[in-house]
Design a protein around this motif. Sequence first.
Motif, mmCIF file in Angstrom:
data_model
loop_
_atom_site.group_PDB
_atom_site.id
_atom_site.type_symbol
_atom_site.label_atom_id
_atom_site.label_comp_id
_atom_site.label_asym_id
_atom_site.label_seq_id
_atom_site.Cartn_x
_atom_site.Cartn_y
_atom_site.Cartn_z
ATOM 1 N N VAL A 198 9.509 10.282 -40.098
ATOM 2 C CA VAL A 198 8.604 11.141 -39.349
ATOM 3 C C VAL A 198 9.093 12.586 -39.429
ATOM 4 N N ALA A 199 8.144 13.529 -39.459
ATOM 5 C CA ALA A 199 8.479 14.951 -39.353
ATOM 6 C C ALA A 199 8.658 15.262 -37.873
ATOM 7 N N THR A 200 9.668 16.071 -37.554
ATOM 8 C CA THR A 200 9.997 16.365 -36.169
ATOM 9 C C THR A 200 10.137 17.864 -35.938
ATOM 10 N N THR A 201 10.292 18.242 -34.692
ATOM 11 C CA THR A 201 10.622 19.617 -34.339
ATOM 12 C C THR A 201 12.006 19.603 -33.710
ATOM 13 N N GLY A 202 12.638 20.750 -33.654
ATOM 14 C CA GLY A 202 13.964 20.825 -33.062
ATOM 15 C C GLY A 202 15.010 21.119 -34.118
ATOM 16 N N THR A 203 16.184 20.554 -33.952
ATOM 17 C CA THR A 203 17.286 20.847 -34.867
ATOM 18 C C THR A 203 17.130 20.177 -36.226
ATOM 19 N N THR A 204 16.290 19.170 -36.328
ATOM 20 C CA THR A 204 16.014 18.520 -37.618
ATOM 21 C C THR A 204 14.518 18.562 -37.891
ATOM 22 N N ASN A 205 14.154 18.472 -39.175
ATOM 23 C CA ASN A 205 12.748 18.470 -39.563
ATOM 24 C C ASN A 205 12.239 17.077 -39.921
ATOM 25 N N LEU A 206 13.148 16.195 -40.295
ATOM 26 C CA LEU A 206 12.789 14.818 -40.641
ATOM 27 C C LEU A 206 13.752 13.862 -39.948
ATOM 28 N N THR A 207 13.223 12.739 -39.503
ATOM 29 C CA THR A 207 14.042 11.671 -38.946
ATOM 30 C C THR A 207 13.562 10.376 -39.583
ATOM 31 N N ALA A 208 14.507 9.503 -39.900
ATOM 32 C CA ALA A 208 14.136 8.246 -40.541
ATOM 33 C C ALA A 208 15.052 7.126 -40.086
ATOM 34 N N MET A 209 14.540 5.920 -40.139
ATOM 35 C CA MET A 209 15.334 4.708 -39.943
ATOM 36 C C MET A 209 15.407 4.032 -41.302
ATOM 37 N N VAL A 210 16.616 3.702 -41.728
ATOM 38 C CA VAL A 210 16.787 3.056 -43.027
ATOM 39 C C VAL A 210 17.572 1.771 -42.856
ATOM 40 N N ASN A 211 17.373 0.839 -43.767
ATOM 41 C CA ASN A 211 18.059 -0.450 -43.769
ATOM 42 C C ASN A 211 18.851 -0.571 -45.059
ATOM 43 N N CYS A 212 20.137 -0.793 -44.935
ATOM 44 C CA CYS A 212 21.017 -0.952 -46.088
ATOM 45 C C CYS A 212 21.797 -2.254 -45.939
ATOM 46 N N ARG A 213 22.314 -2.772 -47.059
ATOM 47 C CA ARG A 213 23.027 -4.056 -47.036
ATOM 48 C C ARG A 213 24.301 -4.002 -46.213
ATOM 49 N N ASP A 214 25.059 -2.916 -46.340
ATOM 50 C CA ASP A 214 26.338 -2.782 -45.636
ATOM 51 C C ASP A 214 26.714 -1.307 -45.578
ATOM 52 N N GLY A 215 27.881 -1.010 -45.044
ATOM 53 C CA GLY A 215 28.328 0.362 -44.904
ATOM 54 C C GLY A 215 28.468 1.087 -46.228
ATOM 55 N N ARG A 216 28.956 0.404 -47.249
ATOM 56 C CA ARG A 216 29.095 1.026 -48.571
ATOM 57 C C ARG A 216 27.740 1.379 -49.158
ATOM 58 N N ASP A 217 26.798 0.481 -49.008
ATOM 59 C CA ASP A 217 25.447 0.741 -49.508
ATOM 60 C C ASP A 217 24.817 1.925 -48.768
ATOM 61 N N LEU A 218 25.032 1.993 -47.460
ATOM 62 C CA LEU A 218 24.532 3.121 -46.673
ATOM 63 C C LEU A 218 25.156 4.423 -47.169
ATOM 64 N N TYR A 219 26.462 4.422 -47.403
ATOM 65 C CA TYR A 219 27.148 5.620 -47.895
ATOM 66 C C TYR A 219 26.575 6.059 -49.246
ATOM 67 N N GLY B 117 20.419 14.219 -52.479
ATOM 68 C CA GLY B 117 19.851 14.820 -53.679
ATOM 69 C C GLY B 117 18.406 15.281 -53.536
ATOM 70 N N LEU B 118 17.781 15.030 -52.387
ATOM 71 C CA LEU B 118 16.396 15.466 -52.203
ATOM 72 C C LEU B 118 16.327 16.986 -52.148
ATOM 73 N N PRO B 119 15.368 17.599 -52.849
ATOM 74 C CA PRO B 119 15.218 19.061 -52.791
ATOM 75 C C PRO B 119 14.995 19.525 -51.357
ATOM 76 N N GLY B 120 15.693 20.563 -50.953
ATOM 77 C CA GLY B 120 15.525 21.134 -49.630
ATOM 78 C C GLY B 120 16.454 20.579 -48.571
ATOM 79 N N VAL B 121 17.202 19.516 -48.881
ATOM 80 C CA VAL B 121 18.125 18.971 -47.890
ATOM 81 C C VAL B 121 19.314 19.914 -47.762
ATOM 82 N N GLN B 122 19.496 20.450 -46.567
ATOM 83 C CA GLN B 122 20.605 21.371 -46.311
ATOM 84 C C GLN B 122 21.707 20.706 -45.506
ATOM 85 N N SER B 123 21.355 19.757 -44.685
ATOM 86 C CA SER B 123 22.351 19.029 -43.908
ATOM 87 C C SER B 123 21.812 17.628 -43.624
#
Length: 101
Positions: free
Chosen positions: A41-62, A71-77
């Motif tokens: 979802v696009a948001t207002t405030g300190t972030t512009n996008l928020t997402a929930m993601v599902n990964c297999r484990d901590g390494r996969d999440l990393y 690597g997405l264009p425009g990602v600053q933090s």
Amino acid sequence: MATLGASHAPKAALGRSSRHRSPLAGAGETLASHPETSFAVATTGTTNLTAMVNCRDGRDLYRYLTGRVAGLPGVQSLESAPVIRTVKRAGTPLRRPAARP
């Protein structure tokens, strides 16, 4: 939001910040199209996008965060918050198994 060793796939809440409007829509659409993303979802405030993601484990999440998301264009933090335990969520409650004597 990572739940390692649990029956549910690890999840993460992501916050993304951008000062430019132009890459926001593209970054949001790309993030939402990833198979790991269950909600974006696009948001207002300190972030512009928020997402929930599902990964297999901590390494996969990393790998996901440092590769595909960073690597997405425009990602600053990027911020993530692992889900250690889900206390409440929408859906049909499951019956608890009967206690063994």
